[in-house]
Design a protein around this motif. Structure first.
Motif, short mmCIF file in Angstrom:
data_model
loop_
_atom_site.label_atom_id
_atom_site.label_comp_id
_atom_site.label_asym_id
_atom_site.label_seq_id
_atom_site.Cartn_x
_atom_site.Cartn_y
_atom_site.Cartn_z
N ASN A 7 0.82 -1.22 0.00
CA ASN A 7 0.00 0.00 0.00
C ASN A 7 0.84 1.25 0.00
OD1 ASN A 7 -2.32 1.54 0.00
ND2 ASN A 7 -2.68 1.37 2.19
N LYS A 59 -0.34 1.88 4.84
CA LYS A 59 -0.88 1.12 5.96
C LYS A 59 0.08 1.21 7.12
CE LYS A 59 -2.25 -3.53 7.36
NZ LYS A 59 -2.47 -4.93 6.90
N LEU A 60 -0.38 1.83 8.20
CA LEU A 60 0.44 1.88 9.40
C LEU A 60 0.16 0.66 10.26
CD1 LEU A 60 0.35 5.62 10.55
CD2 LEU A 60 2.04 4.42 9.15
N PHE A 94 0.35 -0.66 13.85
CA PHE A 94 0.42 -0.10 15.20
C PHE A 94 0.75 -1.17 16.23
CE2 PHE A 94 -0.95 4.30 15.25
CZ PHE A 94 -1.49 4.46 13.99
N PHE A 143 -7.23 7.69 4.65
CA PHE A 143 -7.40 6.33 5.13
C PHE A 143 -8.51 6.29 6.20
CE2 PHE A 143 -3.43 5.11 3.21
CZ PHE A 143 -2.65 6.26 3.31
N TYR A 172 -9.53 3.96 9.61
CA TYR A 172 -9.08 2.97 10.59
C TYR A 172 -10.22 2.67 11.56
CZ TYR A 172 -4.11 3.67 9.39
OH TYR A 172 -2.89 3.73 8.74
N LEU A 210 -5.15 0.38 16.58
CA LEU A 210 -5.79 0.77 15.33
C LEU A 210 -5.54 -0.26 14.24
CD1 LEU A 210 -5.14 3.53 16.95
CD2 LEU A 210 -5.53 4.60 14.73
N LEU A 264 -6.22 -0.74 9.97
CA LEU A 264 -6.62 -0.08 8.73
C LEU A 264 -7.78 -0.82 8.08
CD1 LEU A 264 -6.00 2.15 6.61
CD2 LEU A 264 -4.53 0.48 5.47
N THR A 275 -8.02 2.27 2.13
CA THR A 275 -7.50 3.52 1.59
C THR A 275 -8.57 4.12 0.70
OG1 THR A 275 -5.26 2.62 1.59
CG2 THR A 275 -5.66 4.55 0.21
N GLU A 310 -8.49 -3.57 3.08
CA GLU A 310 -7.57 -4.51 3.70
C GLU A 310 -8.28 -5.86 3.89
OE1 GLU A 310 -4.23 -3.88 4.51
OE2 GLU A 310 -4.73 -2.19 3.20
#
Lengths: 112, 115
Positions: free
Chosen positions: A95, A99-100, A102, B33, B35, B43, B45, B48, B58
């Motif tokens: 991505n 996309k983070l 965490f 984005f 979340y 968090l 995702l 997007t 996702e």
């Protein structure tokens, strides 16, 4: 698989008692490591970005450092208003880094 | 950093209904984005939001459940459809203002409770 692990899960400090939070990461090619502060019921507030090992950033009582495997958030002489959950995150491989990933966060409580 | 607002800030909804959450940014941004943060969790995702094309979801999230619109570079919506109590979460939009740097900035969140 990209992974971020934070420790401890919770930390209770007395006002003025310095300590450190840990963020360990496993990622294919680091494209930044981010620290956020989150107060209950609110969105994460951006604190720091670190891009390379050896880099350090400071903001008031907070200092973030980065090695090749982990990052530390040092809190010097904390005050009750520093109480919050601290999150670290890294961009995932896919991505386009959007996309983070965490960590679970460290819930910090500072008592007067 | 961008200034991000979300509406509503919180809502309590009945099972089986749908809720649309709005996200407004004060400047044009390429990447937006959505979340989800479930109670006591970090968090995750959802997708997007792509301007002018379908959102990219996702794994574990589907368009029928979480339809997303992105009509321009400052606005997006997320709909939570046919809600169940398991959808009770904080929903957050974020933006990545810079194409070179990966920092994301988050909105204040929408706290959703499904009864």
């Amino acid at each position: 698989e990209d992974q971020v692990t934070q420790s401890p899960e919770a930390l209770r400090l007395q006002e003025g008692e310095s300590s450190s939070l840990n963020c360990s990461y496993t990622v294919s090619g680091l494209r930044g490591l981010f620290w956020y502060r989150q107060d209950p019921g609110k969105g994460p507030e951006f604190l720091f970005t670190l891009y390379s090992a050896g880099e350090e950033k400071e903001k008031e009582r907070l200092k973030a450092t980065l090695t090749k495997k982990e990052s530390f958030l040092h809190i010097t002489a904390p005050k009750p208003e520093d109480s919050a959950t601290y999150l670290c995150a890294v961009p995932g491989v896919n991505n386009q880094g959007g996309k983070l990933i965490f960590g679970q966060g460290t819930e910090l409580s500072v008592k007067p | 950093s961008a200034v991000i607002s979300q509406k509503p800030s919180r809502d309590i909804c009945q099972r089986g209904t749908s809720l649309t959450i709005q996200c407004q940014v004060d400047s044009q941004v390429t990447m937006m984005f959505w979340y989800r943060q479930q109670p006591g969790q970090s968090l995750t995702l959802i997708a997007t939001a792509n301007q002018g094309s379908e959102a990219t979801y996702e794994s574990g999230f589907v368009i029928d459940k979480f339809p997303i619109s992105r009509p321009n570079l400052t606005f997006s919506t997320l709909t939570v459809s046919n809600m169940s109590p398991e959808d009770s979460s904080i929903y957050l939009c974020s933006v990545r203002p810079h194409t070179t740097y990966n920092e994301q900035f988050f909105g204040p969140g929408t706290r959703l409770t499904v009864l």
